[in-house]
Design a protein around this motif. Structure first.
Motif, short mmCIF file in Angstrom:
data_model
loop_
_atom_site.label_atom_id
_atom_site.label_comp_id
_atom_site.label_asym_id
_atom_site.label_seq_id
_atom_site.Cartn_x
_atom_site.Cartn_y
_atom_site.Cartn_z
N VAL A 8 7.13 9.34 -3.91
CA VAL A 8 6.67 8.16 -3.35
C VAL A 8 7.53 7.91 -1.71
CG1 VAL A 8 6.31 6.00 -3.69
CG2 VAL A 8 5.73 7.41 -5.57
N ILE A 9 8.85 8.03 -2.00
CA ILE A 9 9.53 7.61 -0.88
C ILE A 9 9.40 8.70 0.22
CG2 ILE A 9 11.95 7.48 -0.04
CD1 ILE A 9 11.02 5.25 -1.52
N GLY A 10 9.32 9.95 -0.02
CA GLY A 10 8.88 11.07 0.93
C GLY A 10 7.65 10.67 1.61
N ARG A 11 6.69 10.28 0.87
CA ARG A 11 5.46 10.06 1.68
C ARG A 11 5.70 8.77 2.63
NH1 ARG A 11 2.00 10.61 -3.64
NH2 ARG A 11 1.75 12.96 -3.56
N LEU A 12 6.41 7.82 1.97
CA LEU A 12 6.43 6.39 2.77
C LEU A 12 7.23 6.52 3.93
CD1 LEU A 12 7.29 3.75 -0.21
CD2 LEU A 12 5.28 4.15 1.13
N TYR A 13 8.30 7.41 3.98
CA TYR A 13 9.13 7.72 5.14
C TYR A 13 8.12 8.52 6.08
CZ TYR A 13 13.73 6.59 3.43
OH TYR A 13 14.83 5.95 2.95
N ARG A 39 2.41 -1.38 -1.04
CA ARG A 39 2.73 -1.98 -2.30
C ARG A 39 1.73 -1.35 -3.31
NH1 ARG A 39 6.57 -5.50 -5.27
NH2 ARG A 39 5.41 -5.63 -7.18
N MET A 40 0.52 -1.67 -3.11
CA MET A 40 -0.57 -1.16 -3.81
C MET A 40 -0.60 0.36 -3.93
SD MET A 40 -3.53 -3.85 -2.78
CE MET A 40 -4.81 -2.74 -3.00
N ALA A 41 -0.21 1.04 -2.90
CA ALA A 41 0.07 2.62 -2.89
C ALA A 41 1.04 2.81 -3.77
CB ALA A 41 0.11 3.10 -1.56
N ILE A 42 2.30 2.53 -3.80
CA ILE A 42 3.30 2.46 -4.53
C ILE A 42 2.82 2.55 -6.08
CG2 ILE A 42 5.57 1.98 -5.22
CD1 ILE A 42 6.13 1.13 -2.20
N GLU A 43 2.42 1.35 -6.05
CA GLU A 43 2.17 1.03 -7.79
C GLU A 43 0.90 2.21 -8.02
OE1 GLU A 43 0.84 -2.79 -8.33
OE2 GLU A 43 2.65 -3.77 -7.72
N ALA A 44 0.08 2.28 -7.35
CA ALA A 44 -0.70 3.57 -7.74
C ALA A 44 -0.36 4.97 -7.89
CB ALA A 44 -2.00 3.76 -6.51
N ASN A 45 0.59 5.19 -7.22
CA ASN A 45 1.19 6.42 -7.07
C ASN A 45 2.24 6.55 -8.49
OD1 ASN A 45 0.56 8.11 -4.85
ND2 ASN A 45 1.86 6.92 -3.51
N ARG A 46 2.90 5.46 -8.68
CA ARG A 46 3.84 5.56 -9.95
C ARG A 46 2.90 5.54 -11.17
NH1 ARG A 46 8.41 7.05 -10.24
NH2 ARG A 46 9.10 5.14 -11.58
N LYS A 47 1.92 4.78 -11.26
CA LYS A 47 0.92 5.04 -12.42
C LYS A 47 0.41 6.25 -12.54
CE LYS A 47 -0.18 0.06 -12.52
NZ LYS A 47 -1.38 -0.96 -12.09
N GLN A 48 0.31 7.15 -11.59
CA GLN A 48 -0.21 8.51 -11.66
C GLN A 48 0.73 9.44 -11.94
OE1 GLN A 48 -1.81 9.24 -7.84
NE2 GLN A 48 -3.66 7.84 -8.17
N GLY A 49 2.21 8.72 -12.12
CA GLY A 49 3.30 9.77 -12.73
C GLY A 49 4.01 10.27 -11.55
#
Length: 172
Positions: free
Chosen positions: A164-169, A148-158
């Motif tokens: 994000v999904i590609g990294r998570l997968y 969750r924290m990684a997603i929020e950080a990635n989304r805040k960085q634009g």
């Protein structure tokens, strides 16, 4: 020529009296079922094989349906999270990146309509995507979790949802 019994096999009985009793027992059994159509046994055998193979396919489908049910159950709450999805555009982008579901004319739809459409069509995604995504979303719903924290950080960085999904997968 008879084989010597191995350590794991029992010695076969070949006493003529026992064999005679077996044949007698077998004949009584066959006589009690004399009205049975023995030629139908091959059809019965074929039908049983068909039912067993169908049952195993249905079990596999059951697991796929269970994964879809989990995903459909957690998607609305997840997509209503305004921290992760402050705009409808983010929801639409996530749907396309994570599930391969594109939402047409989303600009003219409310948040609830978009989420409803995603939930209704989530079962169109591949079983692998559904399985992986349901696990990811369960992890993401933990507000203090690392995903969750990684997603929020990635989304805040634009970063886009696709990135994000590609990294998570790749990580999950």
């Amino acid at each position: 020529m008879t084989r010597a019994p191995t350590k794991n096999s029992r010695k076969k009985r070949s006493d003529p009296r026992e064999l005679s009793r077996f044949v007698e027992e077998l004949s009584w059994l066959l006589k009690s079922f004399e009205d049975l159509d023995y030629t139908a046994l091959s059809d019965f055998s074929h039908d049983m094989q068909f039912l067993l193979s169908r049952s195993s396919r249905m079990q596999k489908k059951g697991w796929e349906r269970r994964d879809t049910a989990v995903l459909v159950g957690i998607l609305p709450d997840f997509l209503m999270d305004t921290t992760l999805f402050p705009t409808n555009e983010g929801i639409v982008e996530f749907s396309d990146a994570a599930l391969g579901l594109s939402i047409g004319r989303w600009q003219k739809k409310s948040r609830y309509e978009i989420i409803g459409q995603i939930v209704c069509h989530a079962n169109d995604a591949s079983p692998n995507k559904i399985r992986t995504l349901s696990g990811l979303i369960e992890e993401m719903q933990d507000n203090g979790g690392s995903i969750r924290m990684a997603i929020e950080a990635n989304r805040k960085q634009g970063h886009s949802w696709s990135q994000v999904i590609g990294r998570l997968y790749n990580e999950f």
